[in-house]
Design a protein around this motif. Structure first.
Motif, PDB file in Angstrom:
ATOM      1  N   THR A  96       0.825  -1.201   0.000  1.00  0.00           N
ATOM      2  CA  THR A  96       0.000   0.000   0.000  1.00  0.00           C
ATOM      3  C   THR A  96       0.863   1.256   0.000  1.00  0.00           C
ATOM      4  O   THR A  96       0.562   2.235  -0.684  1.00  0.00           O
ATOM      5  CB  THR A  96      -0.930   0.005   1.229  1.00  0.00           C
ATOM      6  OG1 THR A  96      -1.685  -1.201   1.248  1.00  0.00           O
ATOM      7  CG2 THR A  96      -1.878   1.192   1.169  1.00  0.00           C
ATOM      8  N   LYS A  97       1.967   1.227   0.765  1.00  0.00           N
ATOM      9  CA  LYS A  97       2.868   2.382   0.813  1.00  0.00           C
ATOM     10  C   LYS A  97       3.503   2.630  -0.553  1.00  0.00           C
ATOM     11  O   LYS A  97       3.674   3.765  -0.971  1.00  0.00           O
ATOM     12  CB  LYS A  97       3.945   2.162   1.873  1.00  0.00           C
ATOM     13  CG  LYS A  97       3.421   2.210   3.306  1.00  0.00           C
ATOM     14  CD  LYS A  97       4.559   2.070   4.299  1.00  0.00           C
ATOM     15  CE  LYS A  97       4.037   2.169   5.733  1.00  0.00           C
ATOM     16  NZ  LYS A  97       5.135   2.024   6.723  1.00  0.00           N
ATOM     17  N   ARG A  98       3.870   1.538  -1.236  1.00  0.00           N
ATOM     18  CA  ARG A  98       4.475   1.694  -2.562  1.00  0.00           C
ATOM     19  C   ARG A  98       3.482   2.291  -3.560  1.00  0.00           C
ATOM     20  O   ARG A  98       3.841   3.124  -4.394  1.00  0.00           O
ATOM     21  CB  ARG A  98       4.968   0.336  -3.070  1.00  0.00           C
ATOM     22  CG  ARG A  98       6.174  -0.208  -2.320  1.00  0.00           C
ATOM     23  CD  ARG A  98       6.640  -1.506  -2.939  1.00  0.00           C
ATOM     24  NE  ARG A  98       7.811  -2.021  -2.228  1.00  0.00           N
ATOM     25  CZ  ARG A  98       8.429  -3.161  -2.545  1.00  0.00           C
ATOM     26  NH1 ARG A  98       7.961  -3.894  -3.569  1.00  0.00           N
ATOM     27  NH2 ARG A  98       9.484  -3.550  -1.873  1.00  0.00           N
ATOM     28  N   ILE A  99       2.232   1.865  -3.466  1.00  0.00           N
ATOM     29  CA  ILE A  99       1.202   2.412  -4.368  1.00  0.00           C
ATOM     30  C   ILE A  99       0.988   3.897  -4.096  1.00  0.00           C
ATOM     31  O   ILE A  99       0.895   4.708  -5.030  1.00  0.00           O
ATOM     32  CB  ILE A  99      -0.120   1.630  -4.198  1.00  0.00           C
ATOM     33  CG1 ILE A  99       0.062   0.178  -4.676  1.00  0.00           C
ATOM     34  CG2 ILE A  99      -1.239   2.310  -4.988  1.00  0.00           C
ATOM     35  CD1 ILE A  99      -1.143  -0.693  -4.431  1.00  0.00           C
ATOM     36  N   ARG A 100       0.934   4.256  -2.810  1.00  0.00           N
ATOM     37  CA  ARG A 100       0.755   5.668  -2.453  1.00  0.00           C
ATOM     38  C   ARG A 100       1.941   6.505  -2.922  1.00  0.00           C
ATOM     39  O   ARG A 100       1.761   7.596  -3.462  1.00  0.00           O
ATOM     40  CB  ARG A 100       0.586   5.803  -0.947  1.00  0.00           C
ATOM     41  CG  ARG A 100      -0.748   5.267  -0.418  1.00  0.00           C
ATOM     42  CD  ARG A 100      -0.801   5.421   1.086  1.00  0.00           C
ATOM     43  NE  ARG A 100      -2.072   4.939   1.618  1.00  0.00           N
ATOM     44  CZ  ARG A 100      -2.360   4.863   2.925  1.00  0.00           C
ATOM     45  NH1 ARG A 100      -1.459   5.282   3.806  1.00  0.00           N
ATOM     46  NH2 ARG A 100      -3.536   4.415   3.319  1.00  0.00           N
ATOM     47  N   ARG A 101       3.136   5.951  -2.712  1.00  0.00           N
ATOM     48  CA  ARG A 101       4.320   6.680  -3.141  1.00  0.00           C
ATOM     49  C   ARG A 101       4.347   6.832  -4.663  1.00  0.00           C
ATOM     50  O   ARG A 101       4.667   7.911  -5.182  1.00  0.00           O
ATOM     51  CB  ARG A 101       5.581   5.956  -2.664  1.00  0.00           C
ATOM     52  CG  ARG A 101       6.880   6.683  -2.992  1.00  0.00           C
ATOM     53  CD  ARG A 101       8.072   5.936  -2.444  1.00  0.00           C
ATOM     54  NE  ARG A 101       8.009   5.845  -0.991  1.00  0.00           N
ATOM     55  CZ  ARG A 101       8.905   5.171  -0.262  1.00  0.00           C
ATOM     56  NH1 ARG A 101       9.899   4.515  -0.864  1.00  0.00           N
ATOM     57  NH2 ARG A 101       8.803   5.143   1.052  1.00  0.00           N
ATOM     58  N   GLY A 102       3.999   5.773  -5.371  1.00  0.00           N
ATOM     59  CA  GLY A 102       3.961   5.841  -6.828  1.00  0.00           C
ATOM     60  C   GLY A 102       2.922   6.830  -7.318  1.00  0.00           C
ATOM     61  O   GLY A 102       3.171   7.597  -8.259  1.00  0.00           O
ATOM     62  N   PHE A 103       1.748   6.817  -6.688  1.00  0.00           N
ATOM     63  CA  PHE A 103       0.697   7.771  -7.054  1.00  0.00           C
ATOM     64  C   PHE A 103       1.153   9.208  -6.797  1.00  0.00           C
ATOM     65  O   PHE A 103       0.891  10.114  -7.602  1.00  0.00           O
ATOM     66  CB  PHE A 103      -0.572   7.463  -6.256  1.00  0.00           C
ATOM     67  CG  PHE A 103      -1.704   8.408  -6.534  1.00  0.00           C
ATOM     68  CD1 PHE A 103      -2.441   8.322  -7.705  1.00  0.00           C
ATOM     69  CD2 PHE A 103      -2.029   9.413  -5.621  1.00  0.00           C
ATOM     70  CE1 PHE A 103      -3.478   9.200  -7.971  1.00  0.00           C
ATOM     71  CE2 PHE A 103      -3.059  10.295  -5.876  1.00  0.00           C
ATOM     72  CZ  PHE A 103      -3.790  10.181  -7.048  1.00  0.00           C
ATOM     73  N   THR A 104       1.860   9.399  -5.676  1.00  0.00           N
ATOM     74  CA  THR A 104       2.372  10.739  -5.351  1.00  0.00           C
ATOM     75  C   THR A 104       3.355  11.217  -6.409  1.00  0.00           C
ATOM     76  O   THR A 104       3.291  12.372  -6.865  1.00  0.00           O
ATOM     77  CB  THR A 104       3.054  10.731  -3.978  1.00  0.00           C
ATOM     78  OG1 THR A 104       2.123  10.307  -2.983  1.00  0.00           O
ATOM     79  CG2 THR A 104       3.575  12.125  -3.626  1.00  0.00           C
ATOM     80  N   TYR A 105       4.274  10.338  -6.814  1.00  0.00           N
ATOM     81  CA  TYR A 105       5.260  10.712  -7.833  1.00  0.00           C
ATOM     82  C   TYR A 105       4.595  11.014  -9.180  1.00  0.00           C
ATOM     83  O   TYR A 105       5.014  11.928  -9.903  1.00  0.00           O
ATOM     84  CB  TYR A 105       6.301   9.604  -7.996  1.00  0.00           C
ATOM     85  CG  TYR A 105       7.321   9.563  -6.883  1.00  0.00           C
ATOM     86  CD1 TYR A 105       7.913  10.727  -6.407  1.00  0.00           C
ATOM     87  CD2 TYR A 105       7.705   8.352  -6.311  1.00  0.00           C
ATOM     88  CE1 TYR A 105       8.846  10.687  -5.395  1.00  0.00           C
ATOM     89  CE2 TYR A 105       8.643   8.311  -5.291  1.00  0.00           C
ATOM     90  CZ  TYR A 105       9.214   9.480  -4.840  1.00  0.00           C
ATOM     91  OH  TYR A 105      10.134   9.443  -3.842  1.00  0.00           O
ATOM     92  N   VAL A 106       3.575  10.237  -9.514  1.00  0.00           N
ATOM     93  CA  VAL A 106       2.868  10.479 -10.772  1.00  0.00           C
ATOM     94  C   VAL A 106       2.182  11.840 -10.756  1.00  0.00           C
ATOM     95  O   VAL A 106       2.258  12.609 -11.731  1.00  0.00           O
ATOM     96  CB  VAL A 106       1.841   9.357 -11.028  1.00  0.00           C
ATOM     97  CG1 VAL A 106       0.930   9.723 -12.202  1.00  0.00           C
ATOM     98  CG2 VAL A 106       2.540   8.042 -11.314  1.00  0.00           C
ATOM     99  N   MET A 107       1.520  12.155  -9.647  1.00  0.00           N
ATOM    100  CA  MET A 107       0.833  13.449  -9.538  1.00  0.00           C
ATOM    101  C   MET A 107       1.829  14.602  -9.561  1.00  0.00           C
ATOM    102  O   MET A 107       1.584  15.629 -10.212  1.00  0.00           O
ATOM    103  CB  MET A 107       0.013  13.491  -8.239  1.00  0.00           C
ATOM    104  CG  MET A 107      -1.180  12.551  -8.231  1.00  0.00           C
ATOM    105  SD  MET A 107      -2.335  12.883  -9.605  1.00  0.00           S
ATOM    106  CE  MET A 107      -2.843  14.562  -9.223  1.00  0.00           C
ATOM    107  N   LEU A 108       2.962  14.443  -8.874  1.00  0.00           N
ATOM    108  CA  LEU A 108       3.972  15.494  -8.865  1.00  0.00           C
ATOM    109  C   LEU A 108       4.563  15.693 -10.268  1.00  0.00           C
ATOM    110  O   LEU A 108       4.848  16.816 -10.677  1.00  0.00           O
ATOM    111  CB  LEU A 108       5.081  15.153  -7.868  1.00  0.00           C
ATOM    112  CG  LEU A 108       4.707  15.243  -6.386  1.00  0.00           C
ATOM    113  CD1 LEU A 108       5.865  14.768  -5.515  1.00  0.00           C
ATOM    114  CD2 LEU A 108       4.331  16.675  -6.005  1.00  0.00           C
TER     115      LEU A 108
END
Length: 270
Positions: free
Chosen positions: A2-14
């Motif tokens: 879940t943390k990896r998905i959140r981190r990946g989503f954050t990087y995509v949005m940034l």
């Protein structure tokens, strides 16, 4: 997971937000190499009209001269303004008392006075002394700003007073303490003040457009405004001029970005 998905989503949005932020600059640089017709068609690839756009501007105005006038005015204003405002902020904080605090309040009231409200008296004053169409007419009204004095005063609050006392014991006078002790320690504040002052001076339009009567002293914003007048506008030449106006300020900000952030943070803490 879940943390990896959140981190990946954050990087995509940034990444998406970063692209949105960079796109106007990219479009400006690309459009400077295209013709006006290609720009209106929405072309997003570099073209071959850069030299044509340069010749269009050169035929009407002195582009190197406008760049030099803008840089000269901004550099002279920045250097003198930093010296005056840093000394004022240093004095207000180090030699603090009730009378100086009252004076500082009056200085801050100046931040509430819009420039447009004092244009007529300023123009009459500079006209009476024959200073129209000169560099000094452009920079003198903004040579010392309440904001910059306030910035240095706030940051001086974090300056260690023990250094001043030790320097006085060693025999240094107040001017030596300022130049040898205060200035080196307050470099982030100077970088912040330099960034703000240079960008404001470089982008100044209203007052220079009033006092600069002849085109031999035109700055970049004034030249850009004249390019945008008329029934037919050459968007390629206009965006080339916009690029020339924008790149120096981008370079200054990126060069002093870290110190700028530290200086602003110091003023908030102070």
């Amino acid at each position: 997971m879940t943390k990896r998905i959140r981190r990946g989503f954050t990087y995509v949005m940034l990444t998406i937000l970063c692209l949105f932020s960079i796109f106007p600059i990219f479009w400006m640089l690309v459009s400077a190499t295209n013709t006006g017709a290609d720009i209106l068609k929405g072309r997003l690839l570099p073209g071959t009209a850069l030299l044509q756009n340069i010749h269009t501007i050169a035929d009407k105005y002195n582009l190197p001269g406008a760049l030099w006038h803008s840089f000269r005015n901004a550099a002279v204003l920045t250097i003198i303004s930093l010296i005056i405002c840093s000394m004022a902020g240093y004095g207000f904080e180090i030699y603090r008392d009730k009378k100086k605090d009252l004076v500082m309040r009056f200085v801050l009231v100046g931040m509430m006075v819009p420039m447009i409200s004092i244009v007529i008296p300023l123009y009459r004053m500079f006209s009476s002394v024959g200073m129209l169409n000169t560099m000094w007419a452009c920079i003198l009204p903004t040579l010392s700003t309440p904001f910059l004095i306030f910035l240095f005063r706030q940051n001086t609050g974090s300056f260690p007073k023990e250094i001043i006392q030790s320097a006085r014991i060693e025999g240094l006078n107040e001017l030596q303490i300022f130049w040898k002790m205060y200035v080196p320690i307050m470099k982030p504040t100077y970088a912040t003040g330099m960034t703000i002052t240079f960008m404001n001076a470089w982008n100044a339009y209203l007052w220079p457009n009033i006092v600069l009567i002849k085109d031999d002293e035109f700055t970049m914003p004034i030249m850009l405004a004249y390019l945008m007048t008329g029934y037919k506008m050459d968007y390629g030449a206009i965006l080339l001029c916009v690029t020339c106006c924008t790149l120096p300020t981008i370079f200054i900000f990126l060069s002093l970005q870290k110190s700028f952030v530290n200086g602003v943070a110091g003023s908030v803490k102070g």
